[in-house]
Design an enzyme around this catalytic site. Structure first.
Site, PDB file in Angstrom:
ATOM      1  N   VAL A  10       0.859  -1.179   0.000  1.00 17.51           N
ATOM      2  CA  VAL A  10       0.000   0.000   0.000  1.00 17.51           C
ATOM      3  C   VAL A  10       0.894   1.227   0.000  1.00 17.51           C
ATOM      4  O   VAL A  10       1.600   1.488   0.974  1.00 17.51           O
ATOM      5  CB  VAL A  10      -0.920   0.016   1.238  1.00 17.51           C
ATOM      6  CG1 VAL A  10      -1.837   1.235   1.204  1.00 17.51           C
ATOM      7  CG2 VAL A  10      -1.747  -1.261   1.302  1.00 17.51           C
ATOM      8  N   SER A  11       0.874   1.979  -1.099  1.00 18.61           N
ATOM      9  CA  SER A  11       1.806   3.104  -1.219  1.00 18.61           C
ATOM     10  C   SER A  11       1.142   4.463  -1.114  1.00 18.61           C
ATOM     11  O   SER A  11       1.796   5.463  -0.886  1.00 18.61           O
ATOM     12  CB  SER A  11       2.558   3.022  -2.552  1.00 18.61           C
ATOM     13  OG  SER A  11       1.651   3.020  -3.631  1.00 18.61           O
ATOM     14  N   THR A  12      -0.186   4.538  -1.284  1.00 22.15           N
ATOM     15  CA  THR A  12      -0.871   5.828  -1.250  1.00 22.15           C
ATOM     16  C   THR A  12      -2.083   5.764  -0.346  1.00 22.15           C
ATOM     17  O   THR A  12      -2.561   4.698   0.018  1.00 22.15           O
ATOM     18  CB  THR A  12      -1.339   6.254  -2.663  1.00 22.15           C
ATOM     19  OG1 THR A  12      -2.276   5.279  -3.156  1.00 22.15           O
ATOM     20  CG2 THR A  12      -0.171   6.344  -3.616  1.00 22.15           C
ATOM     21  N   VAL A  40       4.969   2.226   1.087  1.00 20.32           N
ATOM     22  CA  VAL A  40       6.170   1.817   0.358  1.00 20.32           C
ATOM     23  C   VAL A  40       5.935   1.967  -1.141  1.00 20.32           C
ATOM     24  O   VAL A  40       4.947   1.469  -1.671  1.00 20.32           O
ATOM     25  CB  VAL A  40       6.548   0.357   0.672  1.00 20.32           C
ATOM     26  CG1 VAL A  40       7.744  -0.078  -0.153  1.00 20.32           C
ATOM     27  CG2 VAL A  40       6.843   0.199   2.157  1.00 20.32           C
TER      28      VAL A  40
END
Length: 211
Positions: A10-12, A40
């Site tokens: 999960v980056s956003t 990340v």
């Protein structure tokens, strides 16, 4: 006893691990455990460099199933993705994707099936890298566009420095001529006239450009 593990990156803020778990369950997977890397970037960080990504190689055993939304979850580029999938297959781990229900394992010994499998892994990894590069380019374009809009809002960059403005103001207050001020400061007569006509705006322009 084999397990089915979902790995979610999960980056956003608009992505959630819960959403990816829901997608996996809707695709028919019965998830035993979920491993999540939050905040990340997938386009800059290798799987082995992610806090939870590092756990996968240690926790997964032969016969386990690793579920990911898509192959791009498993690396930042073509090399990383292909190396990761092949490493898991060597461990006897089956890698499956939620999108398109792809399945990769090292059980087959048939050379034709192996060739097809490896070619498919390479193709999907290349596609994932191309998408990542397109994303980076779009981000760069967005940043440049935003900067252009910011510069437009700030107006034209002043042609004078703080020291020059202070000198112009001081000489104007002393009654010096525009020609004399231009000679001392090196500024054009037009610039000095603009400063003379609107000192407040001259100061504001410097402030907008943090000069």
């Amino acid at each position: 006893m084999s397990r089915t593990v979902l790995y979610a990156r999960v980056s956003t803020s608009d992505q959630t691990a819960a959403h990816q778990l829901k997608q996996a369950e809707a695709a028919g997977f019965q998830i035993d455990e979920t491993v999540v890397d939050e905040g990340v970037s997938g386009v800059t960080t290798r799987l082995a460099e992610r806090p939870q990504g590092r756990r996968l190689a240690d926790m997964l055993r032969k016969g386990d199933v690793l579920v990911v939304r898509w192959v791009d979850r498993l690396g930042r580029d073509y090399s990383d993705v292909t190396d990761t999938i092949r490493s898991f297959m060597k461990q006897g781990v089956i890698v499956r994707t939620i999108i398109n229900s792809m399945s990769f394992d090292g059980a087959t010994s048939d050379p034709v099936q192996m060739a097809v499998r490896d070619a498919l892994i390479g193709f999907l990894a290349a596609t994932a890298q191309a998408q990542a590069e397109a994303t980076r380019e779009a981000q760069r374009a967005g940043i440049a566009h935003a900067k252009e809009r910011t510069d437009a809002y700030r107006g034209r960059k002043p042609s004078y420095t703080r020291a020059q403005l202070d000198t112009v103001v001081a000489m104007l207050d002393q009654g010096e001529s525009i020609s004399a001020i231009a000679q001392v400061t090196g500024l054009s007569r037009q610039t000095i006239y603009r400063i003379k006509d609107d000192r407040a705006e001259a100061e504001a322009a410097l402030s907008r450009w943090a000069a």
